[in-house]
Design a protein around this motif. Structure first.
Motif, PDB file in Angstrom:
ATOM      1  N   SER A 142      10.948  19.535   2.978  1.00 45.03           N
ATOM      2  CA  SER A 142      12.133  20.358   2.767  1.00 45.03           C
ATOM      3  C   SER A 142      12.381  21.206   4.006  1.00 45.03           C
ATOM      4  O   SER A 142      11.446  21.611   4.713  1.00 45.03           O
ATOM      5  CB  SER A 142      11.940  21.235   1.531  1.00 45.03           C
ATOM      6  OG  SER A 142      13.076  21.998   1.275  1.00 45.03           O
ATOM      7  N   THR A 227      11.572  12.205  -1.659  1.00 44.40           N
ATOM      8  CA  THR A 227      11.532  13.633  -1.928  1.00 44.40           C
ATOM      9  C   THR A 227      10.713  13.932  -3.178  1.00 44.40           C
ATOM     10  O   THR A 227      10.326  13.025  -3.921  1.00 44.40           O
ATOM     11  CB  THR A 227      12.953  14.185  -2.093  1.00 44.40           C
ATOM     12  OG1 THR A 227      13.561  13.559  -3.233  1.00 44.40           O
ATOM     13  CG2 THR A 227      13.793  13.904  -0.851  1.00 44.40           C
ATOM     14  N   ALA A 229      11.898  15.389  -5.754  1.00 45.81           N
ATOM     15  CA  ALA A 229      12.740  15.037  -6.899  1.00 45.81           C
ATOM     16  C   ALA A 229      12.630  13.553  -7.223  1.00 45.81           C
ATOM     17  O   ALA A 229      12.617  13.163  -8.396  1.00 45.81           O
ATOM     18  CB  ALA A 229      14.198  15.410  -6.606  1.00 45.81           C
ATOM     19  N   ASP A 230      12.529  12.698  -6.193  1.00 45.45           N
ATOM     20  CA  ASP A 230      12.336  11.268  -6.432  1.00 45.45           C
ATOM     21  C   ASP A 230      11.000  10.998  -7.121  1.00 45.45           C
ATOM     22  O   ASP A 230      10.916  10.140  -8.009  1.00 45.45           O
ATOM     23  CB  ASP A 230      12.401  10.499  -5.112  1.00 45.45           C
ATOM     24  CG  ASP A 230      13.759  10.632  -4.438  1.00 45.45           C
ATOM     25  OD1 ASP A 230      14.743  10.867  -5.163  1.00 45.45           O
ATOM     26  OD2 ASP A 230      13.826  10.515  -3.199  1.00 45.45           O
ATOM     27  N   THR A 232       9.414  13.073  -9.114  1.00 43.57           N
ATOM     28  CA  THR A 232       9.546  13.518 -10.505  1.00 43.57           C
ATOM     29  C   THR A 232      10.290  12.494 -11.342  1.00 43.57           C
ATOM     30  O   THR A 232       9.904  12.202 -12.485  1.00 43.57           O
ATOM     31  CB  THR A 232      10.264  14.872 -10.549  1.00 43.57           C
ATOM     32  OG1 THR A 232       9.542  15.815  -9.743  1.00 43.57           O
ATOM     33  CG2 THR A 232      10.354  15.391 -11.970  1.00 43.57           C
ATOM     34  N   GLU A 233      11.359  11.939 -10.786  1.00 38.29           N
ATOM     35  CA  GLU A 233      12.121  10.927 -11.518  1.00 38.29           C
ATOM     36  C   GLU A 233      11.284   9.675 -11.746  1.00 38.29           C
ATOM     37  O   GLU A 233      11.367   9.040 -12.812  1.00 38.29           O
ATOM     38  CB  GLU A 233      13.387  10.577 -10.733  1.00 38.29           C
ATOM     39  CG  GLU A 233      14.313   9.597 -11.428  1.00 38.29           C
ATOM     40  CD  GLU A 233      14.907  10.148 -12.714  1.00 38.29           C
ATOM     41  OE1 GLU A 233      15.279   9.345 -13.582  1.00 38.29           O
ATOM     42  OE2 GLU A 233      14.993  11.389 -12.838  1.00 38.29           O
TER      43      GLU A 233
END
Length: 375
Positions: A142, A227, A229-230, A232-233
């Protein structure tokens, strides 16, 4: 293993309470090191001369929920609490509470103000924002940790332990703590790297990518664009797939005429319904009788089309179906021994208006051609 776990928890809690009562000093760090030795946490470092060489921001890869505690054993540093509820748990885990609950921009402004005060210890930040085992690759960094100051010092972390993998996917920090207590030892390898300056007119995203590439080369892993977020998904999809794999399979629908039938009857009935959808003019009892022998939908359909199974087509009144074709009646009567051979090819019918009628007409012409070629 269980006795070792209980002993380590008992000793660790008592030493932790004593260390929390002391101010941040050399004595406290010494007590914390003793606690880590009792708990089986072994910390090694390389190039200690580069440690804290004027840098105010440390950038490290994230492996376990206790990386900041391990680095703080080697040098004084603070890690801000990015997520999680503030309070005793946050303080006991060694995070620094800034009291910022707003946007990421407010967090960056607060950290800039903190770093501007020379008396404060350096910051230790984890741009990956999610823990990985550190053996395959680094998550995409990040950019906000690199907008605090123009100089950062990368810190490469590697963790290994016997019996259990490091950073078990989708596990909480409590689970990781219990595994740390259970295994005989956990080795942390800390590598201090030279400080990196931000170039003139270099964007923050490019600066973060450059530091990520340097850390990846030091660790011998791949610098990915995945990332947090990826990740987590991906874990959500894995949990959803696991639930589907353990869900009971859908049972075939039992017709009202066969309530509470045996499993074998239910299976034959389901296959008979499939054959009935393809050949709606064939009686259901004929289909079930042949399925009991073939145990295959395709074989039964072939037997009915080739005329190897005698049957009388159902009428419109009985099954609300089109009238049987000449070829079907001839095939059924031919099995009985009274087939009259046609003298010419079957005549084509008029083009129907409905798609269903055209499909049925096509099937009838095909069967008629088969019968004609056979004769």
């Amino acid at each position: 293993g269980l006795c070792l776990l209980v002993l380590r928890v008992f000793i660790g809690v008592h030493v932790f309470l004593v260390s929390c009562a002391l101010p941040d000093s050399v004595v406290r760090r010494f007590i914390v090191r003793v606690m880590c030795s009792v708990l089986g946490l072994l910390v090694r470092q390389s190039d200690p001369r580069l440690r804290g060489a004027g840098a105010r921001v440390f950038i490290a890869n994230h492996v376990t929920p206790f990386d900041h505690n391990v680095v703080s054993l080697l040098t004084s540093c603070n890690t801000p609490a990015i997520s999680g509820a503030p309070g005793f748990i946050c303080w006991s885990r060694g995070f620094m509470e800034l009291g910022v609950t707003g946007s990421r921009a407010e967090l960056v402004d607060s950290l800039k103000e903190y770093s501007a005060q020379q008396g404060n210890p350096p910051l230790l930040l984890f741009p990956e924002e999610a823990a990985t085992n550190g053996r395959a690759g680094l998550l995409r960094f990040s950019s906000w940790p690199f907008s605090i100051l123009d100089e950062v010092q990368p810190v490469a972390l590697q963790v290994r332990r016997p019996l259990v993998a490091v950073s078990v996917a989708d596990s909480s920090w409590i689970t990781e703590l219990l595994w740390t207590f259970f295994v005989p030892f956990t080795v942390y390898q800390v590598r201090w790297m030279p400080s990196v300056l931000r170039r003139a007119d270099e964007q923050v995203e490019d600066f973060a990518l450059r530091v990520q590439e340097l850390l990846a080369m030091e660790l011998g892993v791949v610098s990915t664009r995945i990332t947090a977020a990826d990740r987590t998904e991906h874990m959500k999809r894995l949990r959803h797939t696991a639930r589907l794999s353990f869900a009971p399979a859908a049972q075939p629908r039992v017709p009202p005429s066969l309530p509470g039938g045996a499993p074998e009857d239910v299976r034959v009935t389901a296959m008979a319904q499939q054959v009935k959808e393809v050949l709606p003019h064939v009686p259901l009892e004929v289909i079930r009788t042949d399925l009991a022998q073939t145990n295959c939908v395709d074989t039964t359909i072939a037997n009915l089309l080739e005329g190897r199974v005698p049957f009388f087509p159902e009428s419109k009144e009985a099954g609300d179906l089109p009238a049987p074709s000449t070829s079907q009646a001839a095939a059924a009567s031919g099995i009985q021994g009274s087939v009259a051979a046609p003298s010419s090819k079957p005549a084509t019918k008029q083009f129907a208006k409905s798609p269903v009628e055209r499909h049925l007409s096509l099937q009838e012409r095909k069967r008629a051609l088969y019968d004609y070629a056979r004769r």
